[in-house]
Design a protein around this motif. Sequence first.
Motif, mmCIF file in Angstrom:
data_model
loop_
_atom_site.group_PDB
_atom_site.id
_atom_site.type_symbol
_atom_site.label_atom_id
_atom_site.label_comp_id
_atom_site.label_asym_id
_atom_site.label_seq_id
_atom_site.Cartn_x
_atom_site.Cartn_y
_atom_site.Cartn_z
ATOM 1 N N GLU A 1 0.820 -1.209 0.000
ATOM 2 C CA GLU A 1 0.000 0.000 0.000
ATOM 3 C C GLU A 1 0.858 1.265 0.000
ATOM 4 O O GLU A 1 0.528 2.249 -0.670
ATOM 5 N N LYS A 2 1.994 1.242 0.704
ATOM 6 C CA LYS A 2 2.883 2.409 0.726
ATOM 7 C C LYS A 2 3.469 2.689 -0.655
ATOM 8 O O LYS A 2 3.737 3.841 -0.990
ATOM 9 N N VAL A 3 3.653 1.649 -1.462
ATOM 10 C CA VAL A 3 4.203 1.814 -2.808
ATOM 11 C C VAL A 3 3.117 2.228 -3.802
ATOM 12 O O VAL A 3 3.419 2.724 -4.882
ATOM 13 N N GLY A 4 1.852 2.068 -3.432
ATOM 14 C CA GLY A 4 0.763 2.478 -4.308
ATOM 15 C C GLY A 4 -0.083 1.340 -4.844
ATOM 16 O O GLY A 4 -0.962 1.543 -5.682
ATOM 17 N N PHE A 5 0.154 0.130 -4.359
ATOM 18 C CA PHE A 5 -0.675 -1.012 -4.731
ATOM 19 C C PHE A 5 -2.011 -0.899 -4.004
ATOM 20 O O PHE A 5 -2.077 -0.367 -2.895
ATOM 21 N N GLN A 6 -3.055 -1.422 -4.628
ATOM 22 C CA GLN A 6 -4.373 -1.438 -4.009
ATOM 23 C C GLN A 6 -4.912 -2.859 -4.004
ATOM 24 O O GLN A 6 -4.690 -3.612 -4.966
ATOM 25 N N LEU A 7 -5.608 -3.202 -2.939
ATOM 26 C CA LEU A 7 -6.247 -4.512 -2.870
ATOM 27 C C LEU A 7 -7.279 -4.587 -3.990
ATOM 28 O O LEU A 7 -8.201 -3.766 -4.045
ATOM 29 N N SER A 8 -7.108 -5.558 -4.900
ATOM 30 C CA SER A 8 -8.011 -5.643 -6.051
ATOM 31 C C SER A 8 -8.974 -6.819 -5.966
ATOM 32 O O SER A 8 -10.043 -6.778 -6.560
ATOM 33 N N ARG A 9 -8.578 -7.851 -5.220
ATOM 34 C CA ARG A 9 -9.506 -8.973 -5.027
ATOM 35 C C ARG A 9 -8.994 -9.877 -3.910
ATOM 36 O O ARG A 9 -7.834 -9.817 -3.524
#
Length: 180
Positions: A149-157
Amino acid sequence: MTKSRFEKGLFPLTTPRLSMRPMIKADWPLFHCLHTDNAVIAQCFDPMPLDEIETRFEQRLTPWSPDAKHWLCLVIVEAETQTPVGVTGFLLEQGVAEVGYLLLPPYHGRGYGTESLQAVTDFAIHHGGARTINATVTAGNLASAHVLEKVGFQLSRIDPDAFAIGGVCYDDWIYTYTAA
């Protein structure tokens, strides 16, 4: 091991505190430790036989290029001490990368996961041509989820009961980063 012409000009990747370089045969002790230390693998996978660890290691020694069908595996080295602290990398298929990393326990909580993941994500986009980057986290591994999340990833599924560790089924949390 001979480096490909592609690798010679691009590595090591560097950040303020780390450098990341392709894995070499001399990195076997680090790779073995990362795949056998219970504190490292507890939320990733079950212990595996030595021959399977050796096979994975050998596969990761192959020189990499953007059209490779195998993982780019980089050793994360602490710049100040030149100590190898973990591995990171990605597998690229048709513009989609799957990233991963493992760090030795003494280096957890220092921000090295975030720093190395940002560098590898940028590399996958700018030199690998990735447009989408995925990462899989075992449900409950909050530290890795936070790094993503800190790198910019988002939970997608969430894939229910997707993976078993120690005979217990866990959901997989799939995180996605989309290049701008």
